[in-house]
Write an enzyme that holds these catalytic residues in place. Structure first.
Site, mmCIF file in Angstrom:
data_model
loop_
_atom_site.group_PDB
_atom_site.id
_atom_site.type_symbol
_atom_site.label_atom_id
_atom_site.label_comp_id
_atom_site.label_asym_id
_atom_site.label_seq_id
_atom_site.Cartn_x
_atom_site.Cartn_y
_atom_site.Cartn_z
ATOM 1 N N HIS A 243 47.540 40.607 42.808
ATOM 2 C CA HIS A 243 47.465 39.938 41.522
ATOM 3 C C HIS A 243 48.667 40.492 40.850
ATOM 4 O O HIS A 243 49.652 39.910 40.553
ATOM 5 C CB HIS A 243 46.105 39.934 41.144
HETATM 6 O O1 RIB Z 1 42.223 37.686 38.227
HETATM 7 C C1 RIB Z 1 42.747 38.890 38.404
HETATM 8 C C2 RIB Z 1 43.297 39.962 37.170
HETATM 9 O O2 RIB Z 1 41.861 40.249 36.628
HETATM 10 C C3 RIB Z 1 43.994 41.201 37.621
HETATM 11 O O3 RIB Z 1 44.802 41.465 36.508
HETATM 12 C C4 RIB Z 1 42.798 42.258 37.877
HETATM 13 O O4 RIB Z 1 43.402 43.554 37.448
HETATM 14 C C5 RIB Z 1 41.905 41.864 36.861
HETATM 15 O O5 RIB Z 1 42.376 42.398 35.666
#
Ligand code: RIB
Ligand code: CA
Length: 317
Positions: A243
């Site tokens: 992510h």
């Molecule tokens: O949905 C993924 C996000 O949510 C990423 O930034 C992870 O670190 C959480 O913060």
């Protein structure tokens, strides 16, 4: 050859945040000039501790850390994603205590001061809830016109949510802040679930991190197993979705991505779709809620293998 892009990473470390921070520190294309911290994966005290500790572990305590908001703009914080990142935000594996401290200025003030001192030069890279960014825009109404770009990890224009069926975690944690940010006049690139769920590291990729033999990679190897288990249990994935690092990858290799450009509104209501990022889908006649909004670059595809190899190479340095 232009110089590195100066960036402020707004972060809730967080296992994938830790990867993204180390990835950025190991990449000459970007210069990290500050971290600002936010609630999300853990409470803000914990994410601030982790941000300081990660920088110290990387030998970069010269980079300032500004502590951010403890709660969303309007609704109460729903609680940390400790089931994903561990109660310590580091996969329940811990991290050596930092000897450095956060600066005296809070995150929104640090963002305003830094951006306004270098008009058009600073890129904001939020990889957590958007509360600090929204508060900075409220603090200084001219902020957006002086920001080079916002490249954020968050949202889901066409993909299903991960915090709820409708919404992605960062946006769901502060929909009101996100709707303010997506209405900003500066260029915005959204690395949402539409693309981040397509960038995946396999268990074998993660094992390579454990063999790199540097302090940063060793910390990642310690904190990743908890995060890997979450993906196995929740998504049936023998690996992880990349992510936060995908926002960094866009800054380094934008040609590895595909996108559409449409304005975004965020559902700030109280129904089951709260926190959903809704694009105008480019249809005419539906445009009233998106009227006057600049189109957002919504990343929709990426050369996953290329980006994974790029990140692993930077983490190994
Ligand atoms: O949905 C993924 C996000 O949510 C990423 O930034 C992870 O670190 C959480 O913060
Ligand atoms: Ca994050």
């Amino acid at each position: 050859m232009t110089g590195p892009r100066t960036i402020i990473i707004d972060t809730d470390p967080g296992v994938d945040d830790a990867m993204a921070i180390f990835y950025a520190l190991g990449s000459p294309e970007v210069e990290v000039i500050g971290l600002t911290t936010i609630f999300g994966n853990a409470m803000t005290d914990t994410t601030t501790y982790n941000a300081l500790a990660l920088l110290e572990l990387a030998g970069r305590s010269d980079i300032p850390v500004a502590r951010g908001a403890d709660a969303p703009l309007v609704a109460p914080f729903a609680g940390p994603a400790d089931f994903v990142h561990g109660t310590d935000g580091q996969g329940n594996a811990g991290i050596a205590a930092p000897s450095s401290r956060a600066i005296d200025r809070e995150a929104a003030r640090f963002i305003v001061d830094t951006v306004m001192a270098s008009p058009g030069e600073v890129t904001l890279v939020p990889i957590g809830p958007l509360t600090n960014i929204a508060r900075a825009m409220q603090l200084e109404p001219r902020l957006a016109e002086n920001v080079r770009e916002i490249v954020l990890m968050g949202g889901n224009a066409f993909a299903q949510g991960n915090a709820t069926p409708a919404a992605e975690a960062n946006i769901h944690n502060d929909p009101e802040a996100a709707d303010i940010v997506f209405g900003a006049s500066c260029p915005i690139t959204m690395a949402g679930l539409d693309v981040t769920q397509k960038v995946q590291m396999t268990r074998a990729d993660l094992a390579r991190i454990g063999r790199m033999g540097n302090a940063r990679a060793d910390q990642l190897a310690r904190i990743l197993p908890f995060y890997l288990d979450f993906h196995a249990t929740t998504d049936g994935l023998d690996g992880i979705h990349v992510h936060d690092s995908t926002a960094i990858s866009y800054l380094i290799a934008p040609d590895a991505f595909t996108w559409v450009e449409q304005p975004i509104r965020v559902d700030t209501g109280d129904s089951f779709s709260r926190g959903k990022t809704v694009s105008s889908h480019g249809h005419s006649g539906w445009e009233e809620p998106w009227a006057g909004r600049r189109a957002v670059r919504i990343l929709t595809g990426a050369d996953s293998r290329r980006l994974v190899e790029l990140e692993l190479a930077r983490l190994a340095e």
